[in-house]
Design an enzyme around this catalytic site. Structure first.
Site, PDB file in Angstrom:
ATOM      1  N   LYS A  22       7.504 -33.646 -11.567  1.00  0.00           N
ATOM      2  CA  LYS A  22       7.709 -34.966 -11.206  1.00  0.00           C
ATOM      3  C   LYS A  22       8.642 -35.781 -12.078  1.00  0.00           C
ATOM      4  CE  LYS A  22       5.029 -38.743 -11.191  1.00  0.00           C
ATOM      5  NZ  LYS A  22       5.645 -39.901 -11.696  1.00  0.00           N
ATOM      6  N   CYS A  53       2.433 -46.924 -11.454  1.00  0.00           N
ATOM      7  CA  CYS A  53       1.152 -47.076 -11.671  1.00  0.00           C
ATOM      8  C   CYS A  53       0.511 -48.250 -12.584  1.00  0.00           C
ATOM      9  CB  CYS A  53       0.466 -45.897 -12.009  1.00  0.00           C
ATOM     10  SG  CYS A  53       0.603 -44.483 -10.933  1.00  0.00           S
ATOM     11  N   ARG A  93       3.195 -52.359 -19.218  1.00  0.00           N
ATOM     12  CA  ARG A  93       4.463 -51.587 -18.973  1.00  0.00           C
ATOM     13  C   ARG A  93       5.838 -52.358 -19.140  1.00  0.00           C
ATOM     14  NH1 ARG A  93       3.404 -46.590 -14.721  1.00  0.00           N
ATOM     15  NH2 ARG A  93       4.784 -45.611 -16.391  1.00  0.00           N
ATOM     16  N   PRO A  94       5.829 -53.117 -20.290  1.00  0.00           N
ATOM     17  CA  PRO A  94       7.267 -53.676 -20.199  1.00  0.00           C
ATOM     18  C   PRO A  94       8.377 -52.893 -20.564  1.00  0.00           C
ATOM     19  CG  PRO A  94       6.162 -53.593 -22.376  1.00  0.00           C
ATOM     20  CD  PRO A  94       5.112 -52.928 -21.466  1.00  0.00           C
ATOM     21  N   ILE A  95       9.569 -53.267 -20.580  1.00  0.00           N
ATOM     22  CA  ILE A  95      10.665 -52.558 -20.662  1.00  0.00           C
ATOM     23  C   ILE A  95      11.697 -53.268 -21.966  1.00  0.00           C
ATOM     24  CG2 ILE A  95      10.857 -51.542 -18.376  1.00  0.00           C
ATOM     25  CD1 ILE A  95      13.099 -53.683 -17.604  1.00  0.00           C
ATOM     26  N   ASP A  96      11.047 -53.900 -22.856  1.00  0.00           N
ATOM     27  CA  ASP A  96      11.539 -54.599 -23.899  1.00  0.00           C
ATOM     28  C   ASP A  96      12.530 -53.737 -24.899  1.00  0.00           C
ATOM     29  OD1 ASP A  96       9.102 -53.724 -24.751  1.00  0.00           O
ATOM     30  OD2 ASP A  96       9.052 -55.075 -25.980  1.00  0.00           O
ATOM     31  N   ASP A 116      -1.617 -39.050 -19.071  1.00  0.00           N
ATOM     32  CA  ASP A 116      -1.664 -38.998 -17.691  1.00  0.00           C
ATOM     33  C   ASP A 116      -3.013 -37.859 -17.389  1.00  0.00           C
ATOM     34  OD1 ASP A 116       0.568 -40.229 -17.135  1.00  0.00           O
ATOM     35  OD2 ASP A 116       1.737 -38.621 -16.902  1.00  0.00           O
ATOM     36  N   VAL A 163      -2.167 -44.868 -25.481  1.00  0.00           N
ATOM     37  CA  VAL A 163      -0.957 -44.956 -25.200  1.00  0.00           C
ATOM     38  C   VAL A 163      -0.922 -46.205 -24.306  1.00  0.00           C
ATOM     39  CG1 VAL A 163       1.154 -44.017 -23.728  1.00  0.00           C
ATOM     40  CG2 VAL A 163      -0.211 -42.431 -25.161  1.00  0.00           C
TER      41      VAL A 163
END
Ligand code: UD1
Length: 415
Positions: free
Chosen positions: A21, A115, A120-123, A304, A326
């Site tokens: 995936k 999830c 889960r930032p995207i900075d 995961d 993580v």
């Protein structure tokens, strides 16, 4: 739909491991920058893949999915914004941004979902884009990015984020000049994406190291791609085999290096694995060695698989611990395992697990993809019957966990 799973005494037979995936989703995003028809083989039949195809459709890119072969036709691709109600359905939607910037110099899209395992930032993604000359605007749930002149840059990632590395790699393909990305992620998914981009004609140096040098090119070929096996799905079944007496073969393991870290942990847990060609032959008596474990960025043990490892350690020879390094919110599995009588508690970023002899079935929820797989694992280990609700989370990443396990003798079915 729910999954019903009961205590399983023995697993025997062969499981073919599905295509990855996390490898195929960035490659689907990368197809945006190509011109023509490309084919992806061994593409898993999972909901995340189908949502990515729906997103491509908005960009007038045609897709056809049949029997694990995905054909993508970008000949009539044209720019369009990607709405939030679509992008919020998965994390990898954000990778469309890098590819759209490379192709059209702009991208307007809703924030990504995925999830709920942390903030889960995207900075880091956005910092890198800014360095390439992109104007970034966030308006509510929408990201509006524009670049008059996308330019190569020298950028150091503060953290080796997998998604940010992928997104910046994609944008760099369309940038003028050379881009140097320092401190990048080195996960197998990055290596596969680099290989694919190279087959399109992009020059990339440093593949597999923490510095990537990318030279974009004006004209891009199309290229077919044969997807690798899903290392997390393989890891899930390896961990299940640690806890349930087994004589099983996992087939389709085309590159053993990608799961060396998982095999090391399984060996510590007591699993005996023999490799032949593309198969792993597993013989287990279902006894699990207790121990202290930690997740980490590749090549450490993958985050995961943390929930599945926690479930398996309930059967450990003594008390165990697992430290997550993580994500900050990956312990939703703990409350659900307690419903099965599991004895475990969280302190900081470590979960402490007591050996539990009397796990008993109950009604539980899948709250995210990998936690759902952990609940299936725990159900196989627990007396009586366990019902797992909200299986759509599991279907985001596991093509058919029920059928895979049922075929090797597990007491599991959809209800
Ligand atoms: C990908 C995988 C996911 C896996 C993770 C780590 C996909 C679709 N998902 O997720 O299964 O668990 O890698 O191996 O491939 N971070 C920031 N700022 C950013 C980006 C990330 O602070 O801009 C932080 C995150 O909050 C997290 C850490 O970095 O704490 C790792 O995230 P990242 O490597 O980006 O994971 P994903 O790409 O989201």
């Amino acid at each position: 739909m729910a999954i019903s799973v009961s205590k399983t005494e023995y697993l025997k037979g062969t499981i073919k491991i599905q295509g990855s995936k996390n490898t195929v989703l960035p490659i689907i995003a990368a197809s945006i920058i190509t011109n023509g028809i490309s084919v992806i083989y061994n593409c898993p039949d999972i909901s995340d893949v189908h949502v990515m195809c729906e997103l491509l459709k908005i960009l007038n890119i045609k897709t056809c999915y049949e029997d694990h072969v995905l054909t993508i036709d970008t000949t009539k691709a044209c720019y369009a914004p990607l709405p939030y109600d679509m992008t919020c359905r998965l994390r990898s939607s954000v990778l469309m941004l890098g590819a759209m910037l490379a192709k059209w110099g702009r991208g307007e899209l809703g924030m990504p979902g995925g999830c709920t395992i942390g903030m889960r930032p995207i900075d880091i993604h956005l910092e890198g884009f800014c360095k390439m000359g992109v104007d970034v605007d966030v308006a509510g749930n929408m990201l509006c990015c524009k670049s008059f002149y996308l330019t190569g840059c020298d950028f150091r990632l503060r953290y080796p984020s997998v998604g940010a590395t992928e997104n910046l790699l994609l944008a760099a393909c369309g940038a003028k000049g050379r881009t140097i990305l320092r401190g990048v992620a080195k996960e197998p998914e990055i290596i596969e994406l680099c290989n694919y981009l190279q087959s399109l004609g992009i020059l990339i140096e440093g593949v597999g190291t923490d510095v990537l040098v990318i030279k974009g090119t004006g004209y891009l070929n199309c290229a077919d791609y044969v997807n690798v096996f899903d290392r997390i799905v393989a890891g899930t079944y390896l961990l299940i085999a640690c806890a349930i007496p087994s004589n099983i073969i996992l087939s389709g393991i085309d590159d053993i290096h990608y799961i060396k870290n998982i095999l090391q942990v399984c060996a510590k847990l007591g699993l005996n694995v023999i490799r032949s060609e593309h198969n792993l032959h597993i013989q287990s008596c279902g006894r699990v060695n207790a121990g202290a474990f930690a997740t980490g960025i590749y090549p450490k043990f993958p985050t995961d698989l943390l929930p599945v490892l926690i479930a398996v350690l309930l059967k450990g020879s003594g008390d165990s611990s697992v430290t997550e390094t993580v994500f900050e919110n990956r312990f939703s599995v703990v409350d659900e395992l307690k419903k099965l009588n599991g004895k475990l508690f969280v302190a900081g970023n470590t979960v402490y697990i007591e050996r539990t002899d009397n796990l008993t079935g109950n009604i539980v929820n899948a709250t995210d993809l990998r936690q759902g797989a952990a609940m299936v694992t725990a159900g196989l280990m627990s007396g009586g019957n366990t019902i797992i609700n909200d299986v759509s989370y599991i279907e985001r990443g596991y093509e058919n966990i029920v059928e895979d396990l049922r075929k090797v003798g597990a007491e599991i079915t959809y209800i």
